[in-house]
Design a protein around this motif. Structure first.
Motif, PDB file in Angstrom:
ATOM      1  N   GLY A  36       0.837  -1.210   0.000  1.00 57.70           N
ATOM      2  CA  GLY A  36       0.000   0.000   0.000  1.00 57.70           C
ATOM      3  C   GLY A  36       0.860   1.243   0.000  1.00 57.70           C
ATOM      4  O   GLY A  36       1.985   1.241  -0.521  1.00 57.70           O
ATOM      5  N   LEU A  37       0.329   2.300   0.635  1.00 54.82           N
ATOM      6  CA  LEU A  37       1.075   3.554   0.693  1.00 54.82           C
ATOM      7  C   LEU A  37       2.423   3.348   1.388  1.00 54.82           C
ATOM      8  O   LEU A  37       3.377   4.073   1.140  1.00 54.82           O
ATOM      9  N   GLY A  38       2.467   2.341   2.274  1.00 53.61           N
ATOM     10  CA  GLY A  38       3.716   2.023   2.965  1.00 53.61           C
ATOM     11  C   GLY A  38       4.823   1.675   1.980  1.00 53.61           C
ATOM     12  O   GLY A  38       5.983   2.025   2.198  1.00 53.61           O
ATOM     13  N   ASN A  39       4.477   0.978   0.903  1.00 51.79           N
ATOM     14  CA  ASN A  39       5.495   0.583  -0.091  1.00 51.79           C
ATOM     15  C   ASN A  39       5.797   1.707  -1.064  1.00 51.79           C
ATOM     16  O   ASN A  39       6.940   1.971  -1.406  1.00 51.79           O
ATOM     17  N   MET A  40       4.713   2.351  -1.544  1.00 52.44           N
ATOM     18  CA  MET A  40       4.879   3.298  -2.649  1.00 52.44           C
ATOM     19  C   MET A  40       5.288   4.693  -2.172  1.00 52.44           C
ATOM     20  O   MET A  40       5.939   5.428  -2.895  1.00 52.44           O
ATOM     21  N   PHE A 119      -5.659   8.339   9.554  1.00 48.58           N
ATOM     22  CA  PHE A 119      -4.755   9.216   8.781  1.00 48.58           C
ATOM     23  C   PHE A 119      -4.413   8.647   7.404  1.00 48.58           C
ATOM     24  O   PHE A 119      -4.031   9.367   6.499  1.00 48.58           O
ATOM     25  N   TYR A 120      -4.581   7.316   7.260  1.00 46.88           N
ATOM     26  CA  TYR A 120      -4.332   6.676   5.956  1.00 46.88           C
ATOM     27  C   TYR A 120      -5.309   7.226   4.913  1.00 46.88           C
ATOM     28  O   TYR A 120      -4.956   7.459   3.761  1.00 46.88           O
ATOM     29  N   CYS A 121      -6.559   7.444   5.352  1.00 46.07           N
ATOM     30  CA  CYS A 121      -7.570   7.967   4.418  1.00 46.07           C
ATOM     31  C   CYS A 121      -7.238   9.400   3.985  1.00 46.07           C
ATOM     32  O   CYS A 121      -7.622   9.827   2.897  1.00 46.07           O
ATOM     33  N   PHE A 249       7.374  -3.055   9.943  1.00 41.38           N
ATOM     34  CA  PHE A 249       6.090  -3.284  10.611  1.00 41.38           C
ATOM     35  C   PHE A 249       4.929  -2.674   9.865  1.00 41.38           C
ATOM     36  O   PHE A 249       3.912  -3.304   9.619  1.00 41.38           O
ATOM     37  N   PHE A 250       5.118  -1.396   9.542  1.00 40.03           N
ATOM     38  CA  PHE A 250       4.038  -0.681   8.843  1.00 40.03           C
ATOM     39  C   PHE A 250       3.717  -1.398   7.548  1.00 40.03           C
ATOM     40  O   PHE A 250       2.562  -1.636   7.206  1.00 40.03           O
ATOM     41  N   SER A 251       4.769  -1.775   6.840  1.00 44.35           N
ATOM     42  CA  SER A 251       4.569  -2.341   5.520  1.00 44.35           C
ATOM     43  C   SER A 251       3.915  -3.719   5.565  1.00 44.35           C
ATOM     44  O   SER A 251       3.102  -4.052   4.707  1.00 44.35           O
ATOM     45  N   LEU A 252       4.251  -4.524   6.576  1.00 39.39           N
ATOM     46  CA  LEU A 252       3.665  -5.868   6.650  1.00 39.39           C
ATOM     47  C   LEU A 252       2.325  -5.873   7.397  1.00 39.39           C
ATOM     48  O   LEU A 252       1.770  -6.930   7.668  1.00 39.39           O
ATOM     49  N   GLY A 255       1.155  -5.845  14.105  1.00 33.97           N
ATOM     50  CA  GLY A 255       1.009  -5.202  15.405  1.00 33.97           C
ATOM     51  C   GLY A 255      -0.297  -4.455  15.576  1.00 33.97           C
ATOM     52  O   GLY A 255      -0.524  -3.852  16.621  1.00 33.97           O
ATOM     53  N   VAL A 256      -1.178  -4.485  14.588  1.00 29.95           N
ATOM     54  CA  VAL A 256      -2.443  -3.756  14.716  1.00 29.95           C
ATOM     55  C   VAL A 256      -3.660  -4.642  14.385  1.00 29.95           C
ATOM     56  O   VAL A 256      -4.679  -4.145  13.915  1.00 29.95           O
ATOM     57  N   ALA A 257      -3.533  -5.908  14.658  1.00 30.44           N
ATOM     58  CA  ALA A 257      -4.674  -6.849  14.580  1.00 30.44           C
ATOM     59  C   ALA A 257      -5.195  -7.129  13.174  1.00 30.44           C
ATOM     60  O   ALA A 257      -6.064  -7.982  13.004  1.00 30.44           O
ATOM     61  N   GLY A 258      -4.655  -6.441  12.191  1.00 27.84           N
ATOM     62  CA  GLY A 258      -5.162  -6.623  10.829  1.00 27.84           C
ATOM     63  C   GLY A 258      -4.942  -8.052  10.334  1.00 27.84           C
ATOM     64  O   GLY A 258      -5.840  -8.689   9.777  1.00 27.84           O
ATOM     65  N   MET A 259      -3.741  -8.578  10.567  1.00 34.77           N
ATOM     66  CA  MET A 259      -3.435  -9.922  10.069  1.00 34.77           C
ATOM     67  C   MET A 259      -4.079 -10.999  10.938  1.00 34.77           C
ATOM     68  O   MET A 259      -4.312 -12.111  10.471  1.00 34.77           O
ATOM     69  N   VAL A 346      -9.042  -1.224   3.311  1.00 34.94           N
ATOM     70  CA  VAL A 346     -10.139  -2.141   3.671  1.00 34.94           C
ATOM     71  C   VAL A 346      -9.700  -3.035   4.839  1.00 34.94           C
ATOM     72  O   VAL A 346     -10.515  -3.338   5.725  1.00 34.94           O
ATOM     73  N   SER A 347      -8.418  -3.417   4.877  1.00 37.17           N
ATOM     74  CA  SER A 347      -7.996  -4.264   6.002  1.00 37.17           C
ATOM     75  C   SER A 347      -7.931  -3.448   7.286  1.00 37.17           C
ATOM     76  O   SER A 347      -8.204  -3.956   8.372  1.00 37.17           O
ATOM     77  N   LEU A 348      -7.584  -2.172   7.170  1.00 33.16           N
ATOM     78  CA  LEU A 348      -7.551  -1.311   8.353  1.00 33.16           C
ATOM     79  C   LEU A 348      -8.956  -1.104   8.918  1.00 33.16           C
ATOM     80  O   LEU A 348      -9.154  -1.045  10.125  1.00 33.16           O
ATOM     81  N   LEU A 349      -9.944  -0.995   8.045  1.00 31.22           N
ATOM     82  CA  LEU A 349     -11.323  -0.822   8.516  1.00 31.22           C
ATOM     83  C   LEU A 349     -11.889  -2.154   9.014  1.00 31.22           C
ATOM     84  O   LEU A 349     -12.686  -2.194   9.948  1.00 31.22           O
TER      85      LEU A 349
HETATM   86  N1  PFF Z   1       0.735  -2.216   5.130  1.00 26.94           N
HETATM   87  C1  PFF Z   1       0.019  -1.045   4.686  1.00 26.94           C
HETATM   88  C2  PFF Z   1       0.932  -0.243   3.777  1.00 26.94           C
HETATM   89  O1  PFF Z   1       2.092  -0.605   3.623  1.00 26.94           O
HETATM   90  O2  PFF Z   1       0.484   0.750   3.243  1.00 26.94           O
HETATM   91  C3  PFF Z   1      -0.484  -0.197   5.841  1.00 26.94           C
HETATM   92  C4  PFF Z   1      -1.238  -1.003   6.861  1.00 26.94           C
HETATM   93  C5  PFF Z   1      -2.366  -1.753   6.472  1.00 26.94           C
HETATM   94  C6  PFF Z   1      -0.792  -1.024   8.167  1.00 26.94           C
HETATM   95  C7  PFF Z   1      -3.050  -2.528   7.404  1.00 26.94           C
HETATM   96  C8  PFF Z   1      -1.473  -1.807   9.115  1.00 26.94           C
HETATM   97  C9  PFF Z   1      -2.593  -2.556   8.700  1.00 26.94           C
HETATM   98  F1  PFF Z   1      -3.225  -3.292   9.602  1.00 26.94           F
END
Ligand code: PFF
Length: 479
Positions: A36-40, A119-121, A249-252, A255-259, A346-349
């Motif tokens: 996502g935005l983390g990579n790009m 803040f991602y939005c 962390f951000f990129s994968l 730590g925020v329950a998404g996975m 969508v995974s964050l929501l």
């Molecule tokens: N990994 C996403 C990115 O690199 O843009 C950001 C992200 C998505 C962080 C979902 C945490 C999460 F649970």
């Protein structure tokens, strides 16, 4: 009761019709969350700001030794629990004869996902703005020549500050991005989230490769490879290591329950060690290729690689000015970033939505709306911190947040506090607290690899992450 067969039914959460329709759907959705935005946006900015090679090589090390084991830990907790993240942890703890309060690790994560979403939005809204700007340019100037013809470079670079100057527009774009996210999450796991991932991720990869190949012929490719992969040990300072771990962390999405949440929709026949490796590998490959996509363009245009967060939104559009068919390339680039951002948002929501749905026994649609309403309010404050609230630094008294507006506070509190705490607790829980019998039944590893993973989860992850957390909160420790 938790299903234990390998059938499709096993992929459904009990009492609901929620679940991925196949293993590849799960992989696409999880890769979609990670990429996502983390990579790009964040990876090239961080690599550029931290001097290139040393950062990049340490980042790869972090992904393999910390990110991958924690990713496997999170997905296995979710798959075992087959429920929202806190409920999944509670179930595993109860079955291991341990305190149910371990669910705090996932509650912290749910809160973290909610904050990142807000803040991602906002950044998603900026991406939409650039999609609009390039589309308009393409319509007015056509395919000949570069983007924004006849306009000075400063004017193109000023697009971002111009957007920041218009708080109403920024909030409006943030709302549009959030509404698109909401629409797909409200439609459910297989009908909405999976749909987005299965259509947008392949489209993303096609655009991504096309632009990378294009970048390879723009002239700055060799320079970019040297910049990103030449290892100069003296550049590997404490702050650079900290930046690299935080970025991993951000990129994968850790730590925020998404996975954990995405893992809860996975069938019992899926080998989680294998899928985690694919997810981490794909995410890292995209980050590296994003660097190889962005830096040649930047170098070919004679721009500075250390422009930080402005790299994607200011330097790149400026570079598109000098390119043949620049408006089209620019439009495709930002559409591609939009796709990547949407599959992550969508995974964050989804993580907080699944929790609200479980906890308050709400319908999915109602839960999605409640979470989105909260994210909208918090996100609006973040957006306005570039504008009317620029001078408002609410946590100035705390050194970690000194001189920061709301956007930076939210970013810092998640990447430097909540994500590391969530991941430390996850690795302790899986490594030391949960029953070995449950863990071994889920992780899909055996032999030496299993021992190595256990070592990483028990020792390296908690210790390394504790160090990161301390350095994040007390930067003077690295002086
Ligand atoms: N990994 C996403 C990115 O690199 O843009 C950001 C992200 C998505 C962080 C979902 C945490 C999460 F649970």
């Amino acid at each position: 009761m938790i299903a234990t067969t390998g059938s499709d039914e096993a992929a459904r959460q009990p009492g609901t019709n929620e679940g991925w329709s196949s293993r590849s759907a799960f992989i696409l959705a999880a890769v979609g969350s990670a990429v996502g935005l983390g990579n790009m946006w964040r990876f090239p900015a961080e690599a550029g700001a931290n001097g290139g090679g040393a950062f990049v090589l340490f980042y790869i090390l972090c992904v393999v030794l910390i990110g991958l084991p924690v990713l496997l830990s999170e997905t296995l907790i979710g798959r075992h629990g087959q429920a929202s993240a806190p409920e999944s942890v509670r179930r595993m703890a109860a079955e291991s004869g341990k305190s149910r309060h371990w669910d705090a690790l996932a509650s912290i994560g749910v809160l973290g996902a909610f904050i990142v979403l807000s803040f991602y939005c906002v950044v998603g809204g900026w991406v939409l703005y650039y999609v609009g700007a390039f589309a308009q340019d393409l319509v007015t100037t056509g395919l000949t020549g570069g983007a924004f013809q006849g306009r000075p470079a400063e004017e193109v670079e000023a697009l971002l500050p111009g957007l920041f100057g218009n708080g109403g527009l920024m909030v409006a774009l943030q709302v549009v991005f959030l509404l698109i996210t909401l629409y797909f999450v409200a439609r459910g796991v297989s009908g909405g989230i999976e749909f987005v991932a299965t259509w947008l991720m392949p489209a993303f990869f096609i655009l991504f490769l096309a632009i990378t190949v294009y970048g390879a012929f723009t002239g700055g490719f060799a320079e970019a490879v040297t910049y990103l992969f030449s290892f100069e040990p003296e550049r590997l300072t404490g702050p650079v290591m900290l930046a690299a771990v935080g970025q991993a962390f951000f990129s994968l999405s850790l730590g925020v329950a998404g996975m954990i949440t995405y893992g809860s929709y996975v069938g019992r026949d899926v080998n989680l060690a294998g899928t985690s490796t694919i997810i981490a590998g794909a995410d890292t490959a995209v980050a590296l290729i994003a660097g190889l996509c962005i830096f040649p363009i930047v170098f070919a245009a004679g721009l500075e690689p250390n422009a930080g967060p402005a790299l994607m939104f200011q330097s790149l559009p400026r570079a598109f000015q000098d390119m043949p068919v620049g408006s089209l390339i620019g439009l495709l680039f930002f559409v591609m970033v939009f796709f990547a951002a949407l599959t992550s948002s969508v995974s964050l929501l989804e993580a907080p939505t699944a929790w609200v749905k479980d906890k308050f026994e709400m319908s999915r649609v109602a839960a999605t709306m409640c979470v989105s309403a909260g994210a909208l309010l918090l996100g609006a404050l973040a957006a306005l911190s570039f504008n009317t609230l620029e001078a408002w630094h609410p946590l100035d008294g705390m050194s970690l947040f000194a001189d920061m507006g709301v956007f930076d506070i939210l970013d810092t509190v998640t990447s430097k506090v909540l994500m590391p705490i969530g991941a430390i607790l996850t690795s302790i829980f899986v490594g030391w607290i949960a029953s070995r019998r449950l863990i071994d039944a889920e992780n899909g590893l055996n032999g030496g690899l299993h021992k190595f993973w256990l070592f990483l989860v028990r020792w390296l992850c908690p210790l390394a992450l504790t160090a990161i957390l301390l350095v994040g909160i007390f930067p003077s420790l690295t002086d």
